[in-house]
Design an enzyme around this catalytic site. Structure first.
Site, mmCIF file in Angstrom:
data_model
loop_
_atom_site.group_PDB
_atom_site.id
_atom_site.type_symbol
_atom_site.label_atom_id
_atom_site.label_comp_id
_atom_site.label_asym_id
_atom_site.label_seq_id
_atom_site.Cartn_x
_atom_site.Cartn_y
_atom_site.Cartn_z
ATOM 1 N N LYS A 176 -7.865 -43.856 -29.132
ATOM 2 C CA LYS A 176 -7.564 -42.425 -29.137
ATOM 3 C C LYS A 176 -8.460 -41.706 -30.149
ATOM 4 O O LYS A 176 -8.886 -42.303 -31.155
ATOM 5 C CB LYS A 176 -6.077 -42.173 -29.400
ATOM 6 C CG LYS A 176 -5.600 -42.543 -30.775
ATOM 7 C CD LYS A 176 -4.131 -42.156 -30.992
ATOM 8 C CE LYS A 176 -3.740 -42.497 -32.417
ATOM 9 N NZ LYS A 176 -2.363 -42.271 -32.772
ATOM 10 N N LYS A 209 -2.291 -49.657 -36.916
ATOM 11 C CA LYS A 209 -2.915 -49.201 -38.160
ATOM 12 C C LYS A 209 -3.193 -50.337 -39.129
ATOM 13 O O LYS A 209 -4.063 -50.212 -39.982
ATOM 14 C CB LYS A 209 -2.023 -48.153 -38.862
ATOM 15 C CG LYS A 209 -2.116 -46.771 -38.243
ATOM 16 C CD LYS A 209 -1.609 -45.709 -39.203
ATOM 17 C CE LYS A 209 -1.769 -44.314 -38.604
ATOM 18 N NZ LYS A 209 -1.216 -43.268 -39.464
ATOM 19 N N LYS A 221 -8.284 -38.824 -36.604
ATOM 20 C CA LYS A 221 -8.873 -38.334 -37.859
ATOM 21 C C LYS A 221 -9.393 -39.485 -38.698
ATOM 22 O O LYS A 221 -10.258 -39.307 -39.546
ATOM 23 C CB LYS A 221 -7.821 -37.594 -38.685
ATOM 24 C CG LYS A 221 -7.370 -36.300 -38.084
ATOM 25 C CD LYS A 221 -6.420 -35.600 -39.053
ATOM 26 C CE LYS A 221 -5.326 -34.912 -38.304
ATOM 27 N NZ LYS A 221 -3.984 -35.377 -38.601
HETATM 28 P P1 AMP Z 1 -1.705 -36.767 -36.356
HETATM 29 O O1 AMP Z 1 -3.153 -36.390 -36.311
HETATM 30 O O2 AMP Z 1 -1.526 -38.233 -36.184
HETATM 31 O O3 AMP Z 1 -0.998 -36.188 -37.511
HETATM 32 O O4 AMP Z 1 -1.043 -36.114 -35.052
HETATM 33 C C1 AMP Z 1 -0.570 -34.793 -34.970
HETATM 34 C C2 AMP Z 1 -0.200 -34.461 -33.540
HETATM 35 O O5 AMP Z 1 -1.349 -34.559 -32.684
HETATM 36 C C3 AMP Z 1 0.843 -35.405 -32.940
HETATM 37 O O6 AMP Z 1 1.706 -34.667 -32.106
HETATM 38 C C4 AMP Z 1 0.033 -36.373 -32.130
HETATM 39 O O7 AMP Z 1 0.758 -36.915 -31.049
HETATM 40 C C5 AMP Z 1 -1.091 -35.487 -31.627
HETATM 41 N N1 AMP Z 1 -2.302 -36.267 -31.414
HETATM 42 C C6 AMP Z 1 -2.988 -36.983 -32.346
HETATM 43 N N2 AMP Z 1 -4.076 -37.576 -31.807
HETATM 44 C C7 AMP Z 1 -4.071 -37.240 -30.480
HETATM 45 C C8 AMP Z 1 -4.933 -37.544 -29.388
HETATM 46 N N3 AMP Z 1 -6.029 -38.304 -29.534
HETATM 47 N N4 AMP Z 1 -4.632 -37.019 -28.167
HETATM 48 C C9 AMP Z 1 -3.529 -36.229 -28.007
HETATM 49 N N5 AMP Z 1 -2.679 -35.913 -29.006
HETATM 50 C C10 AMP Z 1 -2.939 -36.407 -30.226
#
Ligand code: AMP
Ligand code: TRP
Length: 331
Positions: free
Chosen positions: A194, A111, A197
């Site tokens: 990956k 990040k 958002k």
């Molecule tokens: P976040 O968007 O970082 O708050 O992630 C929330 C949840 O979504 C967490 O359990 C992450 O591991 C999962 N996650 C986020 N991005 C991905 C992705 N590209 N593929 C699979 N899981 C994801």
């Protein structure tokens, strides 16, 4: 009954990666567990968030989760900042974890890139807060996508070190629940990154509020290569974008990579992409529609979150108070 805890940052609208990597499993775990699902706004502000956008996204996030099948009546859905126990325990963990451990976290490095000096201190201690989220409830099972594996190892280490330093058997062991397929959904524009958002390109992700035309357009524009699909999974090696699209198709249809390639091997992307669009639209559209319906009544969503926070607070308070007593704070 084992307690499940998981979180998602309200830093944008949830995308297909969040859905396949996390949310879908949260929904499934509701049978047979007591679950807490948390909109982690304290984590979100480790990078800049516009205040009005943060408020709106927290509601939108709650709506997507409910629309996906999270039941806030039977389980607990709330936003992190509404329960002060998280921040209190995180402070203790700031003093339990070591700078050396934090320095090894790959998410921090990803990040911040080259500009470490400009990162917030909060971003650095992010894993301590995440450990506090889970351990404030003595939760033992944590469903996440593959990218959170290292943070969960870290949370296990903190629990162990606290127990060791204070000679107690207070915090339980944590088990990460990571799906076998599509645990890491990649960007539609770059198969080595990956889906996220925070990606500046809207085209890189399918959000859970996209309509059918938007989904079809994003998939039509998704980066691919010039070859046809292979008939066996080994043929996907080195073809990151192709593999990602096949994995998404497999995860949404409940099939293996092999089964998808048996059916579509030999096709070009001109034929596969419309098939994939249909599968994605079938999964996303009902959730997007229900999300729009829920967002029309923001007071109701706020009420659901406040009610969840009260119930979460009641669970965390005695555990965090006991942790403070163990540390030696006068109570
Ligand atoms: P976040 O968007 O970082 O708050 O992630 C929330 C949840 O979504 C967490 O359990 C992450 O591991 C999962 N996650 C986020 N991005 C991905 C992705 N590209 N593929 C699979 N899981 C994801
Ligand atoms: N760090 C997680 C992510 O970005 C979100 C999160 C915060 C979380 N606290 C948590 C996930 C506790 C599981 C358990 O994906």
């Amino acid at each position: 009954m084992q307690r499940v805890f998981s979180g998602i940052q309200p830093s944008g609208i949830p995308h297909l990666g969040n859905y396949l990597g996390a949310i879908r499993n949260w929904v499934a775990l509701q049978d047979g567990h007591d679950c807490l699902f948390c909109l982690v706004d304290l984590h979100a502000i480790t990078v800049w968030q516009d205040p009005a956008a943060l408020r709106a996204q927290t509601r939108a996030q709650a709506a997507v989760l409910i629309a996906s099948g999270i039941d806030p009546g039977r389980h607990i859905l709330f936003n992190q900042s509404a329960v002060s126990a998280h921040a209190r325990l995180a402070w203790i963990f700031n003093c339990v974890s070591r700078l050396g451990w934090l320095g090894r976290m790959t998410q921090f490095k990803d990040k911040t890139g080259q500009d470490r000096e400009a990162a917030s201190a909060g971003l650095y201690v992010y894993p301590n807060l995440m450990a506090a989220d889970i351990l404030a409830y003595h939760a033992t099972r944590v469903p996440v996508g593959d990218d959170q594996r290292q943070h969960l190892e870290f949370a296990r280490d903190i629990a162990q070190k606290f127990n060791h330093d204070y000679a107690v058997d207070f915090f339980p062991e944590i088990e990460a629940l990571i799906p076998t397929g599509a645990a890491r959904v990649m960007s539609l524009r770059d198969g080595s990154r990956k889906m996220s958002k925070s990606d500046t390109s809207e085209q890189s992700r399918i959000t859970m509020t996209d309509d059918a035309d938007t989904i079809a357009l994003k998939i039509r524009r998704a980066k691919t290569d010039a070859e046809t699909l292979p008939r066996e999974a080994t043929g996907l090696e080195g073809r990151l974008e192709a593999r990602n699209l096949v994995e998404i198709y497999a995860a949404l249809t409940g099939s293996s990579l092999e089964q998808v390639l048996e059916a579509h091997g030999g096709s070009g992307f001109g034929a596969f992409k419309p098939a994939l669009s249909e599968v994605v639209v079938n999964a996303v559209s009902p959730i997007a529609d229900e999300t729009r319906r829920l967002l029309a009544d923001p007071e109701h969503l706020d009420h659901v979150l406040r009610d969840g926070a009260m119930r979460a607070q009641a669970l965390a308070e005695p555990i965090v108070t006991e942790a403070e007593r163990i540390v030696g704070f006068l109570k």
